[in-house]
Design a protein around this motif. Structure first.
Motif, PDB file in Angstrom:
ATOM      1  N   PRO A  52       0.830  -1.210   0.000  1.00 13.43           N
ATOM      2  CA  PRO A  52       0.000   0.000   0.000  1.00 13.43           C
ATOM      3  C   PRO A  52       0.862   1.256   0.000  1.00 13.43           C
ATOM      4  O   PRO A  52       1.874   1.331   0.708  1.00 13.43           O
ATOM      5  CB  PRO A  52      -0.811  -0.128   1.287  1.00 13.43           C
ATOM      6  CG  PRO A  52      -0.812  -1.594   1.590  1.00 13.43           C
ATOM      7  CD  PRO A  52       0.510  -2.110   1.115  1.00 13.43           C
ATOM      8  N   ARG A  53       0.466   2.194  -0.810  1.00  9.72           N
ATOM      9  CA  ARG A  53       1.193   3.453  -0.873  1.00  9.72           C
ATOM     10  C   ARG A  53       1.020   4.224   0.433  1.00  9.72           C
ATOM     11  O   ARG A  53      -0.088   4.339   0.963  1.00  9.72           O
ATOM     12  CB  ARG A  53       0.681   4.282  -2.050  1.00  9.72           C
ATOM     13  CG  ARG A  53       1.475   5.558  -2.310  1.00  9.72           C
ATOM     14  CD  ARG A  53       0.906   6.287  -3.511  1.00  9.72           C
ATOM     15  NE  ARG A  53       1.129   5.508  -4.726  1.00  9.72           N
ATOM     16  CZ  ARG A  53       2.224   5.617  -5.475  1.00  9.72           C
ATOM     17  NH1 ARG A  53       3.181   6.456  -5.119  1.00  9.72           N
ATOM     18  NH2 ARG A  53       2.347   4.904  -6.565  1.00  9.72           N
ATOM     19  N   SER A  54       2.127   4.730   0.951  1.00 16.38           N
ATOM     20  CA  SER A  54       2.075   5.440   2.235  1.00 16.38           C
ATOM     21  C   SER A  54       1.437   6.807   2.065  1.00 16.38           C
ATOM     22  O   SER A  54       1.356   7.360   0.969  1.00 16.38           O
ATOM     23  CB  SER A  54       3.489   5.608   2.793  1.00 16.38           C
ATOM     24  OG  SER A  54       4.253   6.461   1.964  1.00 16.38           O
ATOM     25  N   ALA A  55       0.979   7.354   3.198  1.00 21.41           N
ATOM     26  CA  ALA A  55       0.359   8.683   3.169  1.00 21.41           C
ATOM     27  C   ALA A  55       1.351   9.733   2.699  1.00 21.41           C
ATOM     28  O   ALA A  55       0.989  10.672   1.988  1.00 21.41           O
ATOM     29  CB  ALA A  55      -0.176   9.030   4.565  1.00 21.41           C
ATOM     30  N   THR A  56       2.618   9.591   3.075  1.00 24.01           N
ATOM     31  CA  THR A  56       3.647  10.550   2.655  1.00 24.01           C
ATOM     32  C   THR A  56       3.802  10.550   1.143  1.00 24.01           C
ATOM     33  O   THR A  56       3.877  11.603   0.507  1.00 24.01           O
ATOM     34  CB  THR A  56       4.992  10.207   3.311  1.00 24.01           C
ATOM     35  OG1 THR A  56       4.844  10.217   4.717  1.00 24.01           O
ATOM     36  CG2 THR A  56       6.060  11.215   2.893  1.00 24.01           C
ATOM     37  N   THR A  57       3.804   9.352   0.569  1.00 27.44           N
ATOM     38  CA  THR A  57       3.942   9.247  -0.876  1.00 27.44           C
ATOM     39  C   THR A  57       2.744   9.847  -1.579  1.00 27.44           C
ATOM     40  O   THR A  57       2.870  10.541  -2.580  1.00 27.44           O
ATOM     41  CB  THR A  57       4.105   7.765  -1.289  1.00 27.44           C
ATOM     42  OG1 THR A  57       5.206   7.211  -0.592  1.00 27.44           O
ATOM     43  CG2 THR A  57       4.329   7.645  -2.782  1.00 27.44           C
ATOM     44  N   ASN A  58       1.548   9.588  -1.048  1.00 28.14           N
ATOM     45  CA  ASN A  58       0.341  10.149  -1.647  1.00 28.14           C
ATOM     46  C   ASN A  58       0.362  11.665  -1.616  1.00 28.14           C
ATOM     47  O   ASN A  58      -0.059  12.329  -2.564  1.00 28.14           O
ATOM     48  CB  ASN A  58      -0.906   9.628  -0.912  1.00 28.14           C
ATOM     49  CG  ASN A  58      -1.217   8.184  -1.281  1.00 28.14           C
ATOM     50  OD1 ASN A  58      -0.943   7.755  -2.389  1.00 28.14           O
ATOM     51  ND2 ASN A  58      -1.780   7.449  -0.329  1.00 28.14           N
ATOM     52  N   ASN A  59       0.867  12.248  -0.511  1.00 31.67           N
ATOM     53  CA  ASN A  59       0.954  13.698  -0.416  1.00 31.67           C
ATOM     54  C   ASN A  59       1.926  14.251  -1.443  1.00 31.67           C
ATOM     55  O   ASN A  59       1.685  15.287  -2.063  1.00 31.67           O
ATOM     56  CB  ASN A  59       1.387  14.112   0.999  1.00 31.67           C
ATOM     57  CG  ASN A  59       0.296  13.862   2.023  1.00 31.67           C
ATOM     58  OD1 ASN A  59      -0.887  13.835   1.690  1.00 31.67           O
ATOM     59  ND2 ASN A  59       0.686  13.675   3.281  1.00 31.67           N
ATOM     60  N   SER A  69      -1.153   7.590  -9.827  1.00 27.09           N
ATOM     61  CA  SER A  69      -2.272   7.714  -8.909  1.00 27.09           C
ATOM     62  C   SER A  69      -2.631   6.372  -8.289  1.00 27.09           C
ATOM     63  O   SER A  69      -3.663   6.239  -7.654  1.00 27.09           O
ATOM     64  CB  SER A  69      -3.495   8.273  -9.649  1.00 27.09           C
ATOM     65  OG  SER A  69      -3.850   7.430 -10.731  1.00 27.09           O
ATOM     66  N   SER A  70      -1.792   5.368  -8.497  1.00 32.32           N
ATOM     67  CA  SER A  70      -2.062   4.031  -7.980  1.00 32.32           C
ATOM     68  C   SER A  70      -1.901   4.011  -6.465  1.00 32.32           C
ATOM     69  O   SER A  70      -0.996   4.638  -5.920  1.00 32.32           O
ATOM     70  CB  SER A  70      -1.093   3.021  -8.608  1.00 32.32           C
ATOM     71  OG  SER A  70      -1.213   1.764  -7.964  1.00 32.32           O
ATOM     72  N   PRO A  71      -2.790   3.280  -5.766  1.00 32.39           N
ATOM     73  CA  PRO A  71      -2.657   3.160  -4.309  1.00 32.39           C
ATOM     74  C   PRO A  71      -1.608   2.134  -3.904  1.00 32.39           C
ATOM     75  O   PRO A  71      -1.407   1.895  -2.725  1.00 32.39           O
ATOM     76  CB  PRO A  71      -4.051   2.699  -3.880  1.00 32.39           C
ATOM     77  CG  PRO A  71      -4.560   1.919  -5.056  1.00 32.39           C
ATOM     78  CD  PRO A  71      -4.010   2.609  -6.269  1.00 32.39           C
ATOM     79  N   ILE A  72      -0.938   1.525  -4.878  1.00 24.63           N
ATOM     80  CA  ILE A  72       0.030   0.468  -4.627  1.00 24.63           C
ATOM     81  C   ILE A  72       1.417   0.883  -5.117  1.00 24.63           C
ATOM     82  O   ILE A  72       1.562   1.415  -6.217  1.00 24.63           O
ATOM     83  CB  ILE A  72      -0.379  -0.844  -5.314  1.00 24.63           C
ATOM     84  CG1 ILE A  72      -1.730  -1.321  -4.797  1.00 24.63           C
ATOM     85  CG2 ILE A  72       0.683  -1.918  -5.116  1.00 24.63           C
ATOM     86  CD1 ILE A  72      -1.737  -1.707  -3.340  1.00 24.63           C
TER      87      ILE A  72
END
Length: 209
Positions: A52-59, A69-72
């Motif tokens: 799972p993509r971390s919150a830091t990476t998503n930010n 934009s993948s959650p993985i």
């Protein structure tokens, strides 16, 4: 309701089945060598390990640092396919492999003596491991070894083969040691036409499964 019943009756293809059936098959005699090669070269199995993509990476993605934009997050992958055992390093495009083998065959046909590639059962299609990649932050955790063993298991239990082949850069100490510890040995064959350049120095290895 009738449409749903028809959909339920459709056979489900085993995603781990071999790309072409080349042994223990009554249709073998009716399949030309070229047809089997084309069927096999156009198919591969990719095993991909993600987290799972971390919150830091998503930010960071939201700030424009990445277009994904993948959650993985993909942290490792490996490819399994069928290859002739002639030592050739496969291209990403099958038509390039076909062209190079045709060129090599033309050279072989001009030789009086039987070529080295023809004396090593080069017409056999066998499982071939390639493109093993592990993200730098995930290395040293046994992930590469686990993927190699997954490929070995598929080759033996699902495909019914007793050997697995691969190429490895002998200067890549980590990869070389991994395959050596897993029981791979040097075939002693190199793909070395005059145009191959440094490719002739890449090791060609096999393991008995």
């Amino acid at each position: 309701q009738q449409q749903q019943q028809q959909q339920q009756q459709l056979p489900v293809r085993d995603v781990l089945s071999p790309p072409t059936h080349i042994h223990n098959n009554e249709d073998n005699d009716r399949l030309s060598r070229t047809t089997m090669m084309e069927n096999a070269s156009g198919s591969s199995i990719f095993l991909i390990l993600g987290r799972p993509r971390s919150a830091t990476t998503n930010n960071n993605n939201n700030n424009g640092s990445s277009s994904s934009s993948s959650p993985i997050d993909v942290i490792a992958s490996v490819e399994l396919r069928l290859q002739p055992t002639d030592g050739k390093i496969p291209f990403s495009q099958p038509w390039l492999d076909k062209m190079e083998r045709n060129m090599m065959n033309m050279l072989d046909n001009g030789n009086d003596e039987e070529s080295e590639s023809n004396t090593n059962n080069s017409k056999d299609l066998q499982p071939y491991l390639s493109n093993l990649c592990v993200a730098s932050e995930a290395r040293g955790k046994g992930i590469g070894k686990a993927l190699v063993r997954c490929v070995q298991d598929i080759s033996k239990t699902k495909w019914g083969f007793s050997k697995l082949y691969l190429h490895v850069d002998l200067d890549n100490e980590a990869a070389f040691q991994l395959y050596k510890k897993e029981g791979f040995r040097d075939v002693g064959l190199r793909w070395a036409p005059f145009w191959a350049g440094n490719a002739s120095k890449i090791g060609y290895f096999v393991k008995d499964l």
